[in-house]
Design an enzyme around this catalytic site. Structure first.
Site, PDB file in Angstrom:
ATOM      1  N   LYS A  14       1.118  -1.606  -0.387  1.00 50.24           N
ATOM      2  CA  LYS A  14       0.037  -0.471   0.073  1.00 50.24           C
ATOM      3  C   LYS A  14       1.134   0.956  -0.093  1.00 50.24           C
ATOM      4  O   LYS A  14       0.525   1.952  -1.111  1.00 50.24           O
ATOM      5  CB  LYS A  14      -1.240  -0.194   1.397  1.00 50.24           C
ATOM      6  N   ARG A  89     -10.082   0.615   8.363  1.00 50.80           N
ATOM      7  CA  ARG A  89      -9.220  -0.710   8.619  1.00 50.80           C
ATOM      8  C   ARG A  89     -10.387  -1.175   9.889  1.00 50.80           C
ATOM      9  O   ARG A  89     -10.089  -2.445  10.012  1.00 50.80           O
ATOM     10  CB  ARG A  89      -7.836  -0.834   9.857  1.00 50.80           C
ATOM     11  N   ARG A 128      12.006  -6.217   5.406  1.00 49.75           N
ATOM     12  CA  ARG A 128      11.510  -4.859   5.202  1.00 49.75           C
ATOM     13  C   ARG A 128      12.196  -5.223   6.833  1.00 49.75           C
ATOM     14  O   ARG A 128      13.330  -3.600   6.842  1.00 49.75           O
ATOM     15  CB  ARG A 128      10.452  -4.587   4.900  1.00 49.75           C
ATOM     16  N   ARG A 134      11.977  -2.009  11.784  1.00 53.12           N
ATOM     17  CA  ARG A 134      10.987  -2.080  12.295  1.00 53.12           C
ATOM     18  C   ARG A 134       9.907  -3.074  13.024  1.00 53.12           C
ATOM     19  O   ARG A 134      10.358  -4.129  12.687  1.00 53.12           O
ATOM     20  CB  ARG A 134       8.896  -1.822  11.100  1.00 53.12           C
ATOM     21  N   ARG A 145      -0.242  -9.490  12.676  1.00 52.67           N
ATOM     22  CA  ARG A 145      -1.134  -8.562  12.440  1.00 52.67           C
ATOM     23  C   ARG A 145      -1.920  -8.965  10.937  1.00 52.67           C
ATOM     24  O   ARG A 145      -3.194  -8.527  10.772  1.00 52.67           O
ATOM     25  CB  ARG A 145       0.090  -7.892  11.546  1.00 52.67           C
TER      26      ARG A 145
HETATM   27  P1  B4P Z   1       4.416  -1.536   2.081  1.00 55.12           P
HETATM   28  O1  B4P Z   1       4.587  -0.634   1.371  1.00 55.12           O
HETATM   29  O2  B4P Z   1       5.614  -0.873   2.971  1.00 55.12           O
HETATM   30  O3  B4P Z   1       3.649  -1.775   2.932  1.00 55.12           O
HETATM   31  P2  B4P Z   1       1.650  -1.771   4.058  1.00 55.12           P
HETATM   32  O4  B4P Z   1       0.810  -2.757   3.256  1.00 55.12           O
HETATM   33  O5  B4P Z   1       2.241  -0.081   2.902  1.00 55.12           O
HETATM   34  O6  B4P Z   1       2.314  -1.673   5.362  1.00 55.12           O
HETATM   35  P3  B4P Z   1       1.877  -2.009   6.510  1.00 55.12           P
HETATM   36  O7  B4P Z   1       0.279  -2.842   6.446  1.00 55.12           O
HETATM   37  O8  B4P Z   1       2.484  -2.879   7.270  1.00 55.12           O
HETATM   38  O9  B4P Z   1       1.775  -1.112   6.932  1.00 55.12           O
HETATM   39  P4  B4P Z   1       0.897   0.225   7.998  1.00 55.12           P
HETATM   40  O10 B4P Z   1       2.184   1.162   8.272  1.00 55.12           O
HETATM   41  O11 B4P Z   1      -0.051   1.005   7.077  1.00 55.12           O
HETATM   42  O12 B4P Z   1       5.188  -2.455   1.484  1.00 55.12           O
HETATM   43  C1  B4P Z   1       5.774  -4.119   1.841  1.00 55.12           C
HETATM   44  C2  B4P Z   1       6.705  -4.393   1.890  1.00 55.12           C
HETATM   45  O13 B4P Z   1       7.114  -5.306   0.364  1.00 55.12           O
HETATM   46  C3  B4P Z   1       7.994  -3.208   1.598  1.00 55.12           C
HETATM   47  O14 B4P Z   1       9.382  -3.477   2.107  1.00 55.12           O
HETATM   48  C4  B4P Z   1       8.085  -2.526   0.072  1.00 55.12           C
HETATM   49  O15 B4P Z   1       9.653  -2.466  -0.311  1.00 55.12           O
HETATM   50  C5  B4P Z   1       7.768  -4.359  -0.805  1.00 55.12           C
HETATM   51  N1  B4P Z   1       7.417  -4.696  -1.926  1.00 55.12           N
HETATM   52  C6  B4P Z   1       6.326  -3.705  -1.259  1.00 55.12           C
HETATM   53  N2  B4P Z   1       5.512  -3.745  -3.133  1.00 55.12           N
HETATM   54  C7  B4P Z   1       6.557  -4.830  -3.717  1.00 55.12           C
HETATM   55  C8  B4P Z   1       6.476  -5.728  -4.727  1.00 55.12           C
HETATM   56  N3  B4P Z   1       5.796  -5.440  -5.558  1.00 55.12           N
HETATM   57  N4  B4P Z   1       6.913  -6.888  -4.623  1.00 55.12           N
HETATM   58  C9  B4P Z   1       8.187  -7.057  -4.248  1.00 55.12           C
HETATM   59  N5  B4P Z   1       7.913  -6.178  -2.900  1.00 55.12           N
HETATM   60  C10 B4P Z   1       7.340  -5.488  -2.481  1.00 55.12           C
HETATM   61  O16 B4P Z   1       0.328  -0.193   9.416  1.00 55.12           O
HETATM   62  C11 B4P Z   1       1.105   0.213  10.471  1.00 55.12           C
HETATM   63  C12 B4P Z   1       0.377  -0.483  12.133  1.00 55.12           C
HETATM   64  O17 B4P Z   1      -0.268   0.615  12.478  1.00 55.12           O
HETATM   65  C13 B4P Z   1      -0.264  -1.919  11.746  1.00 55.12           C
HETATM   66  O18 B4P Z   1      -0.097  -3.311  11.453  1.00 55.12           O
HETATM   67  C14 B4P Z   1      -1.308  -1.017  12.977  1.00 55.12           C
HETATM   68  O19 B4P Z   1      -0.580  -1.620  13.735  1.00 55.12           O
HETATM   69  C15 B4P Z   1      -1.301   0.435  13.409  1.00 55.12           C
HETATM   70  N6  B4P Z   1      -2.452   1.294  12.270  1.00 55.12           N
HETATM   71  C16 B4P Z   1      -2.441   1.937  11.134  1.00 55.12           C
HETATM   72  N7  B4P Z   1      -3.182   2.015  10.605  1.00 55.12           N
HETATM   73  C17 B4P Z   1      -4.015   1.921  11.452  1.00 55.12           C
HETATM   74  C18 B4P Z   1      -5.567   2.041  11.613  1.00 55.12           C
HETATM   75  N8  B4P Z   1      -6.213   2.696   9.467  1.00 55.12           N
HETATM   76  N9  B4P Z   1      -6.379   1.879  12.036  1.00 55.12           N
HETATM   77  C19 B4P Z   1      -5.312   1.001  13.777  1.00 55.12           C
HETATM   78  N10 B4P Z   1      -4.291   0.765  13.199  1.00 55.12           N
HETATM   79  C20 B4P Z   1      -3.742   1.641  12.552  1.00 55.12           C
END
Ligand code: B4P
Length: 188
Positions: A14, A89, A128, A134, A145
Site C-alpha cells: 500500500k 481498517r 523490510r 521496524r 497483524r
Molecule cells: P509496504 O508498501 O510498506 O506495505 P504496507 O501495505 O503499506 O504496510 P503495512 O500494512 O505494514 O503498514 P501500515 O504502515 O499501514 O510494503 C511492504 C514491503 O514490501 C516493503 O518493504 C516494500 O518494499 C515491499 N514491496 C512492496 N511492493 C512490492 C512488490 N511488488 N514486490 C516486492 N516487494 C514489494 O501499518 C502499520 C501498523 O500501524 C498496523 O499494523 C497497525 O497497528 C497501525 N495502524 C495503521 N493504520 C491503522 C488504522 N487505520 N487503524 C488501526 N491501526 C492502524
C-alpha cells in the site's frame, strides 16, 4: 475530486504504490501508519500508547485514527483528492470516513485492493525488517497483524463492495507491474 482507498493486508504494498499514485495524480497521501510512526518517533503521549499496541500486532483504537484523518482532511480541503493508505481498517472507520466526507459533499471514488498470498507478505515484511528495522516486522508480530487483518479489516472490503466501489488488483509482480494494473482501474 478523486478519493481512493488503498486496501490490502500488511506488506501488500500500500505504502509503496501510494508513492507512485501521488506522483502521477497529485493526490494528498494520508497514511495512518506513517502518522502513527511519526507520533512514535516524537515520543508523544499518543505515540507511546500506539507503540504498545503496534508492537503486539494490534490495531490502534478507532477514535484515535479517525481523529487523525479528520484533522488531515480539514487541513487539505484544497486538495485534488486524497489517497487513504491503511485507512479505514475497521468497518467503524469506514462508516466514519463516509460520514466525514459526506459532510464536505465528497465521497470515496474507489477502493483498490492489493491481493498478495500470505507467504509472499511474510517474505516481504521479513525483508523490510532487515532494511528499516521496524519493530512490528518480526515473524510472530507479522502473524498477529495478519490475524487482525482477517478478523477486523477484511469486512471493510464488503462495505465498499456493497457500494460498487471495490476493485481487486493482483499485488504480485514488480512494483511497476502492480502500478500499471492500478492505473488501469483509476483511468477507467
Ligand atoms: P509496504 O508498501 O510498506 O506495505 P504496507 O501495505 O503499506 O504496510 P503495512 O500494512 O505494514 O503498514 P501500515 O504502515 O499501514 O510494503 C511492504 C514491503 O514490501 C516493503 O518493504 C516494500 O518494499 C515491499 N514491496 C512492496 N511492493 C512490492 C512488490 N511488488 N514486490 C516486492 N516487494 C514489494 O501499518 C502499520 C501498523 O500501524 C498496523 O499494523 C497497525 O497497528 C497501525 N495502524 C495503521 N493504520 C491503522 C488504522 N487505520 N487503524 C488501526 N491501526 C492502524
Amino acid at each position: 475530486m478523486q478519493n481512493i482507498v488503498l486496501f490490502g493486508p500488511p506488506g501488500a504494498g500500500k505504502g509503496t504504490q501510494a508513492e507512485n499514485i501521488i506522483k502521477k495524480y497529485q493526490l494528498v497521501h494520508l497514511s495512518t501508519g506513517d502518522m502513527l510512526r511519526n507520533e512514535m518517533k516524537n515520543q508523544t503521549e499518543l505515540g507511546l500508547k500506539a507503540k504498545t499496541l503496534i508492537d503486539q500486532g494490534l490495531l490502534v483504537p478507532d477514535e484515535v485514527v479517525i481523529g487523525m484523518i479528520k484533522n488531515q482532511i480539514n487541513q487539505n480541503l484544497q486538495a485534488k483528492g486524497f489517497i487513504f493508505d491503511g485507512f479505514p481498517r475497521t468497518v467503524a472507520q469506514a462508516e466514519a470516513l463516509d460520514k466525514m466526507l459526506a459532510e464536505l459533499n465528497l465521497s470515496i471514488h474507489s477502493m483498490v485492493a492489493l491481493e498478495v498470498p500470505f507467504n509472499t507478505l511474510k517474505q516481504r515484511l521479513l525483508q523490510r525488517a532487515k532494511e528499516l528495522n521496524r519493530t512490528d516486522d518480526t515473524e510472530e508480530i507479522i502473524e498477529k497483524r495478519i490475524q487482525e487483518y482477517n478478523s477486523k479489516t477484511l469486512p471493510v472490503a464488503d462495505h465498499y463492495k456493497k457500494q460498487n466501489k471495490f476493485y481487486s488488483i493482483d499485488g504480485v509482480g514488480t512494483v511497476q507491474e502492480v502500478f500499471e494494473r492500478i492505473e488501469r482501474v483509476l483511468q477507467a
